[in-house]
Design an enzyme around this catalytic site. Structure first.
Site, PDB file in Angstrom:
ATOM      1  N   ASP A 255       0.859  -1.180   0.000  1.00  0.00           N
ATOM      2  CA  ASP A 255       0.000   0.000   0.000  1.00  0.00           C
ATOM      3  C   ASP A 255       0.896   1.231   0.000  1.00  0.00           C
ATOM      4  OD1 ASP A 255      -2.111  -1.734   0.242  1.00  0.00           O
ATOM      5  OD2 ASP A 255      -2.897  -0.871   2.091  1.00  0.00           O
TER       6      ASP A 255
ATOM      7  N   SER B 262       8.841   2.632   4.827  1.00  0.00           N
ATOM      8  CA  SER B 262       9.644   3.505   4.039  1.00  0.00           C
ATOM      9  C   SER B 262       9.359   3.270   2.560  1.00  0.00           C
ATOM     10  CB  SER B 262      11.104   3.301   4.377  1.00  0.00           C
ATOM     11  OG  SER B 262      11.950   3.845   3.445  1.00  0.00           O
TER      12      SER B 262
ATOM     13  N   HIS C  54       4.197  -7.563   0.381  1.00  0.00           N
ATOM     14  CA  HIS C  54       3.729  -8.840  -0.145  1.00  0.00           C
ATOM     15  C   HIS C  54       4.372  -9.147  -1.501  1.00  0.00           C
ATOM     16  CE1 HIS C  54       0.233  -9.448   2.733  1.00  0.00           C
ATOM     17  NE2 HIS C  54       0.727  -8.264   3.070  1.00  0.00           N
TER      18      HIS C  54
END
EC number: 4.1.1.65
Length: 322
Positions: free
Chosen positions: A90, A254, A147
Site C-alpha cells: 500500500d 519507508s 507482499h
C-alpha cells in the site's frame, strides 16, 4: 527557505540515534500511554482502522504492534490472473519505468545507478539492465507489510548498511543517490516472469526491517554487508512464496523497489508517478501467456516473526552451495 532548512536537518541530525530511540520507544509496553500515542497517530495521519483485524487501538500492546497491524482478509482482494503481477505494498508510486542500461529514475532530473543500488553486485545488476523498475513509497498512514507480486523462490538476500535519510518527495528531489545510499535489504527471487528483486529501503526512524523467513534483519546495525544464498529450485529448506503472500515488513517507514528483467513484464499503462497502490491490484502483465504452476507457501507469522537463520556478521551466510 523552509525546504532548505528541512534538507539541512537531514545532514545535521543524528539519524542513527533518532532511529534507535524511535525503535526502542515503539517496542515498549506503556499501557495508557501507548494507546494515547497510537490514538494521536491515527488522528494525525488519518489511519483507516476499519481495515484492521483489530480496529480497537487498545488491543495493541506496543506501537510496533499497531504499526504492523494485519488487515482484514476481505479488504485487499488479490487479482488471481496468472499473467498479472500485483502491487507489493500500500502506498504511492514514486517513480516507475524502464531501467536505461543501468540508470534508474529517482526524481525528475535525478538518476541513480542500478549497480550501486545492488551494493556493487554486478552479476545481479546484469539481470536487470534495460529492465523495468517500480518504486513504491509507504507513508506513515499505510499498511506496512510487504507482499509478493507473484509466486517466487528466494535465491539471495543481501543486507546493505547505509544512511538513514528520510524518504519523501523533498529528499528524492534533492538527495543524490538516495535509495543507493540508504540502508536496505535486497531479496532476489526466481519467478515465472524471470528474476525479480524486491528491495526494502530503510529511512530515518525505521526501527527495523524484517522478512518472514529470517525474522529481523536490522537491527543490529553493524556497518557490514551480509549475504545469504539459496540453491536453485524447490527443495527442503527453500523459501517459496505465493503471489500476494507477505514477505516482509517495516516497523516504521519507508520504500519498496521492484526490479524486473528486460522483456518479461509490461507495467499497467494507467500507472504513473503518484498513482495510489493497494496490495493485490494489478501492477504489470506478463509478456507471455501461461498458466502458473502451484508452489507450496512458506508458513506466515501473524504477529512476531521468528528468525530461522543466523544473523551473525558474516559477509556470506550460505544456506547451501550454489
Amino acid at each position: 527557505m523552509l525546504n532548505s532548512f528541512k534538507l539541512s536537518l537531514q545532514y545535521i541530525l543524528p539519524k542513527l540515534w533518532l532511529t534507535r530511540l524511535a525503535g526502542w520507544g515503539a517496542s515498549k509496553r506503556a499501557g495508557w500511554l501507548t494507546k494515547l500515542v497510537i490514538d494521536l497517530f491515527v488522528k494525525y495521519y488519518k489511519v483507516d482502522m476499519t481495515e484492521a483485524q483489530k480496529p480497537d487501538t487498545a488491543s495493541y500492546r506496543t506501537f510496533n504492534d499497531f504499526f504492523v497491524r494485519p488487515l482484514r482478509d476481505d479488504v485487499r482482494p488479490l487479482n488471481t490472473d496468472p499473467n498479472i503481477l500485483v502491487m507489493p505494498a500500500d502506498g504511492v508510486i514514486s517513480q516507475l519505468g524502464r531501467i536505461e542500461e543501468e540508470k534508474i529514475l529517482q526524481a525528475k532530473g535525478h538518476n541513480y545507478s542500478l549497480e550501486a543500488l545492488l551494493a556493487g553486485n554486478y552479476l545481479m545488476a546484469d539481470k536487470f539492465r534495460n529492465g523495468t523498475f517500480v518504486t513504491t513509497y509507504l507513508s506513515p498512514r499505510d499498511y506496512h507489510r510487504v507482499h509478493m507480486p507473484c509466486n517466487g523462490i528466494l535465491r539471495e538476500m543481501i543486507y546493505v548498511p547505509g544512511d538513514l535519510f528520510s524518504v519523501n518527495h523533498l529528499t528524492a528531489q534533492n538527495v543524490p543517490n538516495l535509495f543507493a545510499r540508504n540502508e536496505r535489504v535486497i531479496c532476489l527471487f526466481d519467478t515465472e516472469f524471470g528474476p525479480m528483486a524486491q528491495i526494502l529501503v530503510g529511512a530515518t526512524i525505521v526501527g527495523s526491517i524484517e522478512t518472514v523467513w529470517a525474522g529481523t534483519i536490522t537491527p543490529p546495525r553493524e556497518g557490514i554487508i551480509k549475504r545469504w544464498t539459496w540453491p536453485e529450485g524447490e527443495h527442503e529448506g527453500s523459501v517459496a512464496l505465493l503471489k500476494g503472500q507477505e514477505m516482509g515488513r517495516f516497523k516504521l517507514g519507508s520504500t519498496v523497489i521492484n526490479l524486473f528483467a528486460p522483456g518479461k513484464v509490461n507495467l499497467i499503462a494507467s500507472l504513473a508517478s503518484l498513482s495510489v497502490t493497494k496490495i493485490g491490484q494489478p501492477l504489470a502483465t506478463s509478456t507471455e501467456t501461461f498458466v502458473a504452476p502451484e508452489v507450496e507457501p512458506a508458513p506466515l507469522p501473524t504477529e512476531e516473526i521468528k528468525a530461522e537463520h543466523d544473523a551473525s556478521p558474516l559477509v556470506d551466510n550460505k544456506k547451501d552451495d550454489t
